[in-house]
Every structure is written in C-alpha cells, then in structure tokens.
Design an enzyme around this catalytic site. Structure first.
Site, PDB file in Angstrom:
ATOM      1  N   GLU A  85       0.898  -1.146   0.000  1.00  0.00           N
ATOM      2  CA  GLU A  85       0.000   0.000   0.000  1.00  0.00           C
ATOM      3  C   GLU A  85       0.937   1.196   0.000  1.00  0.00           C
ATOM      4  OE1 GLU A  85      -3.242   0.301  -0.212  1.00  0.00           O
ATOM      5  OE2 GLU A  85      -3.569  -1.860  -0.349  1.00  0.00           O
ATOM      6  N   GLU A 128      11.016   7.968   2.650  1.00  0.00           N
ATOM      7  CA  GLU A 128      10.142   8.473   3.724  1.00  0.00           C
ATOM      8  C   GLU A 128      10.441   7.823   5.077  1.00  0.00           C
ATOM      9  OE1 GLU A 128       6.020   9.048   2.883  1.00  0.00           O
ATOM     10  OE2 GLU A 128       6.418   9.775   0.864  1.00  0.00           O
ATOM     11  N   TYR A 151       2.032   5.148   6.682  1.00  0.00           N
ATOM     12  CA  TYR A 151       2.693   4.506   5.529  1.00  0.00           C
ATOM     13  C   TYR A 151       4.183   4.335   5.782  1.00  0.00           C
ATOM     14  CZ  TYR A 151       5.270   4.404   1.122  1.00  0.00           C
ATOM     15  OH  TYR A 151       6.181   4.091   0.135  1.00  0.00           O
ATOM     16  N   SER A 152       4.857   5.434   6.120  1.00  0.00           N
ATOM     17  CA  SER A 152       6.316   5.334   6.256  1.00  0.00           C
ATOM     18  C   SER A 152       6.700   4.490   7.465  1.00  0.00           C
ATOM     19  CB  SER A 152       6.968   6.714   6.292  1.00  0.00           C
ATOM     20  OG  SER A 152       6.396   7.533   7.275  1.00  0.00           O
ATOM     21  N   PRO A 275      -2.257  16.033   7.357  1.00  0.00           N
ATOM     22  CA  PRO A 275      -1.799  15.972   8.752  1.00  0.00           C
ATOM     23  C   PRO A 275      -0.378  15.388   8.819  1.00  0.00           C
ATOM     24  CG  PRO A 275      -3.975  14.964   8.515  1.00  0.00           C
ATOM     25  CD  PRO A 275      -3.474  15.246   7.126  1.00  0.00           C
TER      26      PRO A 275
HETATM   27  P1  NAD Z   1       1.496   1.204  -6.431  1.00  0.00           P
HETATM   28  O1  NAD Z   1       0.499   1.484  -5.374  1.00  0.00           O
HETATM   29  O2  NAD Z   1       1.349   1.834  -7.770  1.00  0.00           O
HETATM   30  O3  NAD Z   1       1.564  -0.379  -6.681  1.00  0.00           O
HETATM   31  C1  NAD Z   1       1.529  -1.313  -5.643  1.00  0.00           C
HETATM   32  C2  NAD Z   1       1.176  -2.661  -6.258  1.00  0.00           C
HETATM   33  O4  NAD Z   1       1.193  -3.643  -5.215  1.00  0.00           O
HETATM   34  C3  NAD Z   1      -0.217  -2.702  -6.893  1.00  0.00           C
HETATM   35  O5  NAD Z   1      -0.159  -3.314  -8.159  1.00  0.00           O
HETATM   36  C4  NAD Z   1      -1.044  -3.543  -5.921  1.00  0.00           C
HETATM   37  O6  NAD Z   1      -2.076  -4.280  -6.545  1.00  0.00           O
HETATM   38  C5  NAD Z   1       0.042  -4.461  -5.361  1.00  0.00           C
HETATM   39  N1  NAD Z   1      -0.314  -4.989  -4.035  1.00  0.00           N
HETATM   40  C6  NAD Z   1      -0.819  -4.300  -2.979  1.00  0.00           C
HETATM   41  N2  NAD Z   1      -1.032  -5.143  -1.939  1.00  0.00           N
HETATM   42  C7  NAD Z   1      -0.624  -6.380  -2.353  1.00  0.00           C
HETATM   43  C8  NAD Z   1      -0.581  -7.645  -1.730  1.00  0.00           C
HETATM   44  N3  NAD Z   1      -0.990  -7.828  -0.457  1.00  0.00           N
HETATM   45  N4  NAD Z   1      -0.118  -8.702  -2.427  1.00  0.00           N
HETATM   46  C9  NAD Z   1       0.297  -8.535  -3.724  1.00  0.00           C
HETATM   47  N5  NAD Z   1       0.261  -7.359  -4.367  1.00  0.00           N
HETATM   48  C10 NAD Z   1      -0.184  -6.283  -3.688  1.00  0.00           C
HETATM   49  O7  NAD Z   1       2.895   1.542  -5.787  1.00  0.00           O
HETATM   50  P2  NAD Z   1       4.233   2.102  -6.463  1.00  0.00           P
HETATM   51  O8  NAD Z   1       4.202   3.568  -6.435  1.00  0.00           O
HETATM   52  O9  NAD Z   1       4.483   1.375  -7.717  1.00  0.00           O
HETATM   53  O10 NAD Z   1       5.294   1.646  -5.370  1.00  0.00           O
HETATM   54  C11 NAD Z   1       5.916   0.369  -5.444  1.00  0.00           C
HETATM   55  C12 NAD Z   1       6.873   0.223  -4.279  1.00  0.00           C
HETATM   56  O11 NAD Z   1       7.861   1.236  -4.341  1.00  0.00           O
HETATM   57  C13 NAD Z   1       6.200   0.345  -2.909  1.00  0.00           C
HETATM   58  O12 NAD Z   1       6.775  -0.615  -2.062  1.00  0.00           O
HETATM   59  C14 NAD Z   1       6.544   1.751  -2.467  1.00  0.00           C
HETATM   60  O13 NAD Z   1       6.615   1.807  -1.063  1.00  0.00           O
HETATM   61  C15 NAD Z   1       7.898   1.954  -3.104  1.00  0.00           C
HETATM   62  N6  NAD Z   1       8.262   3.334  -3.454  1.00  0.00           N
HETATM   63  C16 NAD Z   1       7.406   4.116  -4.177  1.00  0.00           C
HETATM   64  C17 NAD Z   1       7.806   5.391  -4.561  1.00  0.00           C
HETATM   65  C18 NAD Z   1       6.909   6.296  -5.387  1.00  0.00           C
HETATM   66  O14 NAD Z   1       7.235   7.467  -5.576  1.00  0.00           O
HETATM   67  N7  NAD Z   1       5.796   5.818  -5.915  1.00  0.00           N
HETATM   68  C19 NAD Z   1       9.068   5.874  -4.190  1.00  0.00           C
HETATM   69  C20 NAD Z   1       9.908   5.041  -3.417  1.00  0.00           C
HETATM   70  C21 NAD Z   1       9.485   3.773  -3.072  1.00  0.00           C
HETATM   71  O1  DAU Z   2       9.288   9.794  -1.274  1.00  0.00           O
HETATM   72  C1  DAU Z   2       8.850   8.563  -1.750  1.00  0.00           C
HETATM   73  C2  DAU Z   2       7.368   8.442  -1.571  1.00  0.00           C
HETATM   74  O2  DAU Z   2       6.771   9.345  -2.498  1.00  0.00           O
HETATM   75  C3  DAU Z   2       6.842   7.030  -1.773  1.00  0.00           C
HETATM   76  O3  DAU Z   2       7.363   6.192  -0.783  1.00  0.00           O
HETATM   77  C4  DAU Z   2       5.315   6.996  -1.736  1.00  0.00           C
HETATM   78  O4  DAU Z   2       4.851   5.692  -2.054  1.00  0.00           O
HETATM   79  C5  DAU Z   2       4.776   7.978  -2.751  1.00  0.00           C
HETATM   80  O5  DAU Z   2       3.377   8.025  -2.666  1.00  0.00           O
HETATM   81  C6  DAU Z   2       5.368   9.372  -2.534  1.00  0.00           C
HETATM   82  O6  DAU Z   2       4.851   9.970  -1.307  1.00  0.00           O
HETATM   83  P1  DAU Z   2       4.411  11.516  -1.251  1.00  0.00           P
HETATM   84  O7  DAU Z   2       3.474  11.677  -0.136  1.00  0.00           O
HETATM   85  O8  DAU Z   2       5.595  12.395  -1.320  1.00  0.00           O
HETATM   86  O9  DAU Z   2       3.665  11.583  -2.696  1.00  0.00           O
HETATM   87  P2  DAU Z   2       2.306  12.281  -3.154  1.00  0.00           P
HETATM   88  O10 DAU Z   2       2.288  12.208  -4.648  1.00  0.00           O
HETATM   89  O11 DAU Z   2       1.128  11.776  -2.423  1.00  0.00           O
HETATM   90  O12 DAU Z   2       2.529  13.796  -2.737  1.00  0.00           O
HETATM   91  C7  DAU Z   2       3.627  14.541  -3.225  1.00  0.00           C
HETATM   92  C8  DAU Z   2       3.553  15.917  -2.579  1.00  0.00           C
HETATM   93  O13 DAU Z   2       2.420  16.611  -3.120  1.00  0.00           O
HETATM   94  C9  DAU Z   2       3.342  15.889  -1.091  1.00  0.00           C
HETATM   95  O14 DAU Z   2       4.051  16.967  -0.505  1.00  0.00           O
HETATM   96  C10 DAU Z   2       1.850  16.099  -0.917  1.00  0.00           C
HETATM   97  C11 DAU Z   2       1.498  16.990  -2.091  1.00  0.00           C
HETATM   98  N1  DAU Z   2       0.141  16.820  -2.642  1.00  0.00           N
HETATM   99  C12 DAU Z   2      -0.265  15.571  -2.989  1.00  0.00           C
HETATM  100  C13 DAU Z   2      -1.525  15.351  -3.494  1.00  0.00           C
HETATM  101  C14 DAU Z   2      -1.982  13.959  -3.855  1.00  0.00           C
HETATM  102  C15 DAU Z   2      -0.688  17.930  -2.840  1.00  0.00           C
HETATM  103  O15 DAU Z   2      -0.311  19.072  -2.559  1.00  0.00           O
HETATM  104  N2  DAU Z   2      -1.939  17.707  -3.343  1.00  0.00           N
HETATM  105  C16 DAU Z   2      -2.410  16.478  -3.668  1.00  0.00           C
HETATM  106  O16 DAU Z   2      -3.580  16.352  -4.114  1.00  0.00           O
END
Ligand code: NAD
Ligand code: DAU
Length: 337
Positions: A85, A128, A151-152, A275
């Site tokens: 998640e 995070e 989350y983090s 928050p």
């Molecule tokens: P995402 O939410 O797009 O994808 C997560 C995937 O995991 C989805 O396809 C979902 O169906 C699957 N999933 C969720 N619960 C599951 C379960 N119980 N069993 C099997 N599959 C499950 O996430 P993302 O942005 O692609 O992030 C992928 C990974 O990278 C995460 O671990 C996240 O913490 C990490 N990450 C993300 C970012 C970012 O900016 N998006 C940055 C750094 C690290």
């Molecule tokens: O830093 C890595 C992380 O980056 C990953 O581990 C997470 O999975 C990923 O979701 C992301 O977290 P953030 O909270 O930084 O990403 P998000 O896109 O939700 O938000 C980016 C910034 O933008 C944050 O400061 C919150 C702000 N924001 C976000 C949304 C969705 C807004 O101002 N408005 C919005 O509607």
C-alpha cells in the site's frame, strides 16, 4: 537464467520494472505476483502480458502457501518486493491494511526466502523512512529511521524485519530507498498524475497548504535501472539511497504541468494541509553512484514532458483508471477540504 519473483508488478513502479527487464534482459524470467488492489491494473502490463519470460499470477504476498508453491514451481532464485500500500493519504485514513500488506506481507516473503534458501531478497523501500528534513541537508543511508506517517512507519518496520532476517537467519538482502517517482502508469492519486488528470478535465488542482513542501523527483525508468544494478551487483546486506537531485516545491511542479497543458493557474486551489505533512525530502545518492556506477538518465525537465505526453497519449488508460471507485475516493479525500 535469473528467475525472479517480482511482487506488485501490476502497479506503477513494478510494471515499469518488469517492462524494462523483459525488453533489456533476455536471460531473466519473471513471475509477477500482484493482488490487483485498486492500484494494480492489468492494463499496466501492456506490451508484455504474453512475453514468454513473463508469468502473471493474481495473489497476495501474505499467502505463504502460494509463495512457496510459486518458488518451487518456477525455481525462483530471488524476490524483488514492490508490493505495498503506497499512498500516504490513504494510510492516514485507513492504516490497518498498510500493516497487513507492508509488514505482514514482507514478513511472509522473508520467511519463504529463508525456508527456500533463496539467493537474494530485494526490498523496495522509500526515503520516507528517514522522516522529514528542514531547509538544509540530505538523507544518507546512515540517517536514523524516523518515519512520520502510518505509511512510512509500515515501510520502516518492513526494513527492520529485512535487516533482522539478514542478521538472525543469514538471509541475503538488499534494501533500496528511493525518492518520489513519476512517469507512465502512475495512479492518479499521486501528485503529478492527479494534477494532470484534473487539469485535463478543467477541475481544481488541490495543493496542500502553502505548496512549498519539497520532493526530490526521479523518473521511474531511472529507479528501475538502479534496482537492476542492486539486484545484479550489490554486496549482501547493503542499503542504497536512490534519487536524482531534483528538488522541487510542489507548487512549482503544479505550475509547470498547467503551463505545459496550456491551462490557467486560476485552477490551483490551496486546500487544508495533510496531517503531519513532511516538509522536505532530499536524497544523497552518492553511494549507488560511486559504488555501483549508476546514474539517472532523464532530467526532471525531460521527464515531466515525457510524462505529460504519455498521459495525453493514453487518455483511455486514464479514463479507465478513474472510472469505478476513483470518484468515491476523490470525494472522500477532497470534498470540503
Ligand atoms: P502502487 O500502489 O502503484 O503499486 C503497488 C502494487 O502492489 C499494486 O499493483 C497492488 O495491486 C500491489 N499490491 C498491494 N497489496 C498487495 C498484496 N498484499 N499482495 C500482492 N500485491 C499487492 O505503488 P508504487 O508507487 O508502484 O510503489 C511500489 C513500491 O515502491 C512500494 O513498495 C513503495 O513503497 C515503493 N516506493 C514508491 C515510490 C513512489 O514514488 N511511488 C518511491 C519510493 C518507493
Ligand atoms: O518519497 C517517496 C514516496 O513518495 C513514496 O514512498 C510513496 O509511495 C509515494 O506516494 C510518494 O509519497 P508523497 O506523499 O511524497 O507523494 P504524493 O504524490 O502523495 O505527494 C507529493 C507531494 O504533493 C506531497 O508533498 C503532498 C502533495 N500533494 C499531494 C496530493 C496527492 C498535494 O499538494 N496535493 C495532492 O492532491
């Protein structure tokens, strides 16, 4: 031939990673295990669904029997764990599933790695886990863990479990901690695709608080090449920060998107802040740059244009993703904010 179990490979980063492997690494077979939650999407597998080196399985990383069966049947040598998640705002309203998937799920995969004596376990973590920065400084791999959101906290808990399985059971692991990713196939709950989607539909763009929070952006393909380096070249037990040195204030990212789409800045609406909102992230990636010879290939200026153009060219993907429960989610998160 490497035989990988990639979890979460129908999500944003996971699907980009599997696509990269299948097009660039002919000696790699991938079992892609994904529960297909709201964030998982079979349309993200476009172009490689039927690749002979790819097998998609719908399932949960908390299902120990399924994991063992996959490892045996496909003679898996290593696990790369993307499944999670991943959205901070959702973790604030409903934290429990974050513990189930991100902590218990990772534990289940670690037990299988240990019991089946796999070669390597790569945990895809996040910057995070380090908490938030003030105006100065950057996160290094030695920065103490200090997660601020549910989350983090769940990701930091998973990192500690991975470390403990290395220490206690000799599991060969690596952990990667990347900054914010952007690029194709990102679900429009995250800042960049949400703003693109709203702007395309002339809807208000909800900027949290003053919009001066800073994120350090990395194009998703570059995250994937870094993970491949870790998978193939890292020494066991090493942790790597991954980032592109692209610190941007949220409001500037939003203005850039509006400018590229030719939409007015009057669409911006400052809304109640998240928050516990982390003010600034910045990654020191010198370890992976110097030790594994990795470097990002896409600047933020190029990447944001590529990303916006991808969403423009894939309006059907976007329309499908925002059908169904998305509007309900959006209203619950943004109405009256
Ligand atoms: P995402 O939410 O797009 O994808 C997560 C995937 O995991 C989805 O396809 C979902 O169906 C699957 N999933 C969720 N619960 C599951 C379960 N119980 N069993 C099997 N599959 C499950 O996430 P993302 O942005 O692609 O992030 C992928 C990974 O990278 C995460 O671990 C996240 O913490 C990490 N990450 C993300 C970012 C970012 O900016 N998006 C940055 C750094 C690290
Ligand atoms: O830093 C890595 C992380 O980056 C990953 O581990 C997470 O999975 C990923 O979701 C992301 O977290 P953030 O909270 O930084 O990403 P998000 O896109 O939700 O938000 C980016 C910034 O933008 C944050 O400061 C919150 C702000 N924001 C976000 C949304 C969705 C807004 O101002 N408005 C919005 O509607």
């Amino acid at each position: 031939m490497r035989k990988l179990l990639v979890t979460g490979g129908a999500g944003f980063i996971g699907s980009n990673f599997v696509r990269m492997i299948l097009s660039e690494q002919p000696d790699c077979f991938v079992v892609n295990l994904d529960k297909l939650t709201y964030a998982g999407n079979l349309e993200n597998l476009a172009g490689f669904e039927n690749n002979k080196n790819h097998k998609f399985i719908k399932g949960d990383i908390c299902d120990a029997k399924l994991i063992e069966r996959i490892i045996d049947e496909f003679k898996i040598d290593s696990i790369v764990n993307f499944a999670a998640e991943s959205h901070v705002d959702r973790s604030i309203s409903e934290p429990k599933i974050f513990i189930e998937t991100n902590v218990t799920g990772t534990l289940t995969l670690l037990e299988a790695t240990r019991d089946k004596k796999l070669r390597q376990f790569v945990q895809i973590s996040t910057d995070e886990v380090y908490g938030a920065l003030g105006r100065e400084g950057m996160f290094t791999e030695d920065t103490p863990l200090s997660p601020n959101s549910p989350y983090s906290a769940s990701k930091a808990s998973a990192d500690l479990l991975v470390r403990a399985f290395g220490h206690t059971f000799g599991v060969q692991y690596n952990i990667t901690r990347c900054s914010n990713n952007y690029g194709p196939y990102q679900f429009p709950e995250k800042l960049i695709p949400l703003m693109i989607n709203n702007a395309l539909n002339d809807k208000q763009l909800p900027v949290y608080g003053d919009g001066m929070q800073i994120r350090d952006w990395l194009y998703v393909y570059d995250h994937c090449t870094a993970i491949w380096k870790v998978l193939t070249e890292a020494a066991p037990g090493e942790i790597y920060n991954i980032g592109g040195c692209n610190e941007k204030a949220n409001i500037d990212v939003v203005r850039l998107i509006l400018g590229r789409l030719g939409k007015p800045e009057s669409l911006i609406k400052h809304v109640t802040d998240r928050p516990g909102h982390d003010r600034r992230y910045a990654i020191d990636a010198s370890k992976i740059i110097n030790k594994l010879n990795w470097k990002p290939s896409v600047s933020f200026e190029q990447g944001i244009v590529k990303t916006i153009d991808w969403y423009l060219a894939n309006r059907n993907w976007l329309a499908n993703v925002v059908s169904g429960d998305y509007q309900k989610y959006y209203d619950s998160m943004y109405k009256n904010r």
